[in-house]
Scaffold this motif. Structure first.
Motif, PDB file in Angstrom:
ATOM      1  N   GLN A  89     -45.484   8.711  27.265  1.00 26.49           N
ATOM      2  CA  GLN A  89     -45.157   7.618  26.488  1.00 26.49           C
ATOM      3  C   GLN A  89     -43.999   7.657  25.645  1.00 26.49           C
ATOM      4  O   GLN A  89     -43.095   6.963  25.440  1.00 26.49           O
ATOM      5  CB  GLN A  89     -46.398   6.790  26.007  1.00 26.49           C
ATOM      6  CG  GLN A  89     -47.396   6.344  26.877  1.00 26.49           C
ATOM      7  CD  GLN A  89     -48.932   6.060  26.326  1.00 26.49           C
ATOM      8  OE1 GLN A  89     -49.060   6.760  25.397  1.00 26.49           O
ATOM      9  NE2 GLN A  89     -49.297   4.981  26.569  1.00 26.49           N
ATOM     10  N   THR A  90     -44.287   8.745  24.864  1.00 26.80           N
ATOM     11  CA  THR A  90     -43.119   9.093  23.950  1.00 26.80           C
ATOM     12  C   THR A  90     -41.782   9.262  24.494  1.00 26.80           C
ATOM     13  O   THR A  90     -40.572   8.746  23.909  1.00 26.80           O
ATOM     14  CB  THR A  90     -43.471  10.233  23.069  1.00 26.80           C
ATOM     15  OG1 THR A  90     -44.825  10.256  22.450  1.00 26.80           O
ATOM     16  CG2 THR A  90     -42.642  10.640  22.022  1.00 26.80           C
ATOM     17  N   LEU A  91     -41.630   9.898  25.501  1.00 27.03           N
ATOM     18  CA  LEU A  91     -40.458  10.056  26.289  1.00 27.03           C
ATOM     19  C   LEU A  91     -39.892   8.849  26.759  1.00 27.03           C
ATOM     20  O   LEU A  91     -38.620   8.434  26.795  1.00 27.03           O
ATOM     21  CB  LEU A  91     -40.532  11.058  27.495  1.00 27.03           C
ATOM     22  CG  LEU A  91     -40.648  12.463  27.527  1.00 27.03           C
ATOM     23  CD1 LEU A  91     -40.744  13.491  28.540  1.00 27.03           C
ATOM     24  CD2 LEU A  91     -39.121  13.344  26.477  1.00 27.03           C
ATOM     25  N   HIS A  92     -40.761   7.978  27.206  1.00 25.82           N
ATOM     26  CA  HIS A  92     -40.334   6.737  27.712  1.00 25.82           C
ATOM     27  C   HIS A  92     -39.690   5.793  26.517  1.00 25.82           C
ATOM     28  O   HIS A  92     -38.784   5.288  26.797  1.00 25.82           O
ATOM     29  CB  HIS A  92     -41.409   5.938  28.453  1.00 25.82           C
ATOM     30  CG  HIS A  92     -41.331   4.513  28.555  1.00 25.82           C
ATOM     31  ND1 HIS A  92     -40.283   4.391  29.889  1.00 25.82           N
ATOM     32  CD2 HIS A  92     -41.649   3.132  28.162  1.00 25.82           C
ATOM     33  CE1 HIS A  92     -40.400   2.860  29.935  1.00 25.82           C
ATOM     34  NE2 HIS A  92     -41.015   2.363  28.938  1.00 25.82           N
ATOM     35  N   ILE A  93     -40.101   5.957  25.423  1.00 33.53           N
ATOM     36  CA  ILE A  93     -39.808   5.378  24.167  1.00 33.53           C
ATOM     37  C   ILE A  93     -38.480   5.849  23.861  1.00 33.53           C
ATOM     38  O   ILE A  93     -37.579   5.213  23.539  1.00 33.53           O
ATOM     39  CB  ILE A  93     -40.765   5.496  23.111  1.00 33.53           C
ATOM     40  CG1 ILE A  93     -41.963   4.369  23.167  1.00 33.53           C
ATOM     41  CG2 ILE A  93     -40.140   5.057  21.758  1.00 33.53           C
ATOM     42  CD1 ILE A  93     -43.244   4.740  22.493  1.00 33.53           C
ATOM     43  N   ILE A  94     -38.136   7.180  23.785  1.00 31.51           N
ATOM     44  CA  ILE A  94     -36.924   7.818  23.506  1.00 31.51           C
ATOM     45  C   ILE A  94     -35.900   7.517  24.185  1.00 31.51           C
ATOM     46  O   ILE A  94     -34.666   7.263  23.956  1.00 31.51           O
ATOM     47  CB  ILE A  94     -37.305   9.463  23.262  1.00 31.51           C
ATOM     48  CG1 ILE A  94     -37.995   9.533  22.117  1.00 31.51           C
ATOM     49  CG2 ILE A  94     -35.856  10.199  23.218  1.00 31.51           C
ATOM     50  CD1 ILE A  94     -38.584  11.031  22.166  1.00 31.51           C
ATOM     51  N   THR A  95     -36.223   7.297  25.874  1.00 34.25           N
ATOM     52  CA  THR A  95     -35.197   7.569  26.483  1.00 34.25           C
ATOM     53  C   THR A  95     -34.828   5.742  26.925  1.00 34.25           C
ATOM     54  O   THR A  95     -33.666   5.750  27.859  1.00 34.25           O
ATOM     55  CB  THR A  95     -35.493   7.785  28.068  1.00 34.25           C
ATOM     56  OG1 THR A  95     -36.478   7.329  28.453  1.00 34.25           O
ATOM     57  CG2 THR A  95     -35.647   9.451  27.972  1.00 34.25           C
ATOM     58  N   ASP A  96     -35.171   4.893  26.222  1.00 36.34           N
ATOM     59  CA  ASP A  96     -34.785   3.533  26.311  1.00 36.34           C
ATOM     60  C   ASP A  96     -33.438   3.611  25.791  1.00 36.34           C
ATOM     61  O   ASP A  96     -33.326   3.957  24.628  1.00 36.34           O
ATOM     62  CB  ASP A  96     -35.726   2.750  25.557  1.00 36.34           C
ATOM     63  CG  ASP A  96     -35.043   1.247  25.467  1.00 36.34           C
ATOM     64  OD1 ASP A  96     -35.485   0.435  26.568  1.00 36.34           O
ATOM     65  OD2 ASP A  96     -34.492   0.990  24.425  1.00 36.34           O
ATOM     66  N   PRO A  97     -32.270   3.125  26.649  1.00 32.00           N
ATOM     67  CA  PRO A  97     -31.145   3.065  26.233  1.00 32.00           C
ATOM     68  C   PRO A  97     -30.712   2.629  24.796  1.00 32.00           C
ATOM     69  O   PRO A  97     -29.957   3.346  24.057  1.00 32.00           O
ATOM     70  CB  PRO A  97     -30.236   2.006  27.100  1.00 32.00           C
ATOM     71  CG  PRO A  97     -31.121   2.040  28.157  1.00 32.00           C
ATOM     72  CD  PRO A  97     -32.583   2.275  27.846  1.00 32.00           C
ATOM     73  N   THR A  98     -31.011   1.559  24.011  1.00 29.03           N
ATOM     74  CA  THR A  98     -31.221   1.042  23.066  1.00 29.03           C
ATOM     75  C   THR A  98     -31.690   1.935  21.888  1.00 29.03           C
ATOM     76  O   THR A  98     -30.982   2.260  20.770  1.00 29.03           O
ATOM     77  CB  THR A  98     -31.619  -0.428  22.723  1.00 29.03           C
ATOM     78  OG1 THR A  98     -31.060  -1.225  23.705  1.00 29.03           O
ATOM     79  CG2 THR A  98     -31.219  -1.023  21.342  1.00 29.03           C
ATOM     80  N   ARG A  99     -32.776   2.380  22.063  1.00 31.58           N
ATOM     81  CA  ARG A  99     -33.450   3.012  21.310  1.00 31.58           C
ATOM     82  C   ARG A  99     -32.789   4.540  21.017  1.00 31.58           C
ATOM     83  O   ARG A  99     -32.760   5.283  20.151  1.00 31.58           O
ATOM     84  CB  ARG A  99     -34.864   3.477  21.506  1.00 31.58           C
ATOM     85  CG  ARG A  99     -35.789   2.247  21.143  1.00 31.58           C
ATOM     86  CD  ARG A  99     -37.133   2.407  21.468  1.00 31.58           C
ATOM     87  NE  ARG A  99     -37.606   2.468  22.674  1.00 31.58           N
ATOM     88  CZ  ARG A  99     -38.091   1.247  23.600  1.00 31.58           C
ATOM     89  NH1 ARG A  99     -38.452   0.081  23.025  1.00 31.58           N
ATOM     90  NH2 ARG A  99     -38.473   1.575  24.677  1.00 31.58           N
ATOM     91  N   TYR A 100     -32.448   5.052  22.194  1.00 32.96           N
ATOM     92  CA  TYR A 100     -31.704   6.273  22.246  1.00 32.96           C
ATOM     93  C   TYR A 100     -30.345   6.171  21.227  1.00 32.96           C
ATOM     94  O   TYR A 100     -30.124   6.985  20.703  1.00 32.96           O
ATOM     95  CB  TYR A 100     -31.034   6.558  23.762  1.00 32.96           C
ATOM     96  CG  TYR A 100     -30.686   8.103  23.831  1.00 32.96           C
ATOM     97  CD1 TYR A 100     -31.377   9.186  23.812  1.00 32.96           C
ATOM     98  CD2 TYR A 100     -29.339   8.085  23.907  1.00 32.96           C
ATOM     99  CE1 TYR A 100     -30.578  10.425  23.746  1.00 32.96           C
ATOM    100  CE2 TYR A 100     -28.673   9.351  24.173  1.00 32.96           C
ATOM    101  CZ  TYR A 100     -29.410  10.542  23.601  1.00 32.96           C
ATOM    102  OH  TYR A 100     -28.708  11.901  23.944  1.00 32.96           O
ATOM    103  N   GLN A 101     -29.897   5.056  21.664  1.00 30.89           N
ATOM    104  CA  GLN A 101     -28.411   4.849  20.689  1.00 30.89           C
ATOM    105  C   GLN A 101     -28.747   4.887  19.202  1.00 30.89           C
ATOM    106  O   GLN A 101     -27.934   5.422  18.573  1.00 30.89           O
ATOM    107  CB  GLN A 101     -27.936   3.627  21.109  1.00 30.89           C
ATOM    108  CG  GLN A 101     -27.196   3.493  22.499  1.00 30.89           C
ATOM    109  CD  GLN A 101     -26.358   2.387  22.617  1.00 30.89           C
ATOM    110  OE1 GLN A 101     -26.923   1.140  22.501  1.00 30.89           O
ATOM    111  NE2 GLN A 101     -25.091   2.415  23.173  1.00 30.89           N
TER     112      GLN A 101
END
Length: 108
Positions: free
Chosen positions: A5-17
């Motif tokens: 779940q944490t990886l999923h959150i981090i890899t969202d394009p907007t959140r990653y930016q």
């Protein structure tokens, strides 16, 4: 929160930016909004997700809340990811005889 779940959150394009910006220095929502050319409410929604997860922390500076990446949390995630990578089967183990319950057509 679990690792996937944490990886999923981090890899969202907007959140990653957002995280990329916050790894350079601390920013408030307004500054992030301007840098990424997205609305302040959209940034706030993403920031709430990152805060709930523990990926970022915030501190009040003047009238604005400034955010930065929780480095210890990110190190834990990277260590877990490294463990996952190290547990991947090697090419040698992948080429041994198949042990699935179906007859394989794969020639070894």
């Amino acid at each position: 929160m679990d690792f996937i779940q944490t990886l999923h959150i981090i890899t969202d394009p907007t959140r990653y930016q957002i995280l990329r910006l916050l790894m350079e220095r601390h920013y408030c929502v307004r500054a992030i909004s301007k840098k990424l050319a997205i609305s302040e409410p959209a940034v706030s929604q993403q920031m709430n997700i990152l805060k709930k997860t523990g990926i970022i922390t915030g501190s009040k500076m003047g009238y604005h809340m400034h955010y930065l990446v929780n480095i210890d949390f990110m190190k834990q995630i990277l260590e877990q990811f490294n463990k996952e990578i190290n547990s991947v089967k090697t090419e040698e183990t992948l080429t041994t005889k198949c042990i699935c319950e179906y007859e394989c057509d794969r020639k070894y």
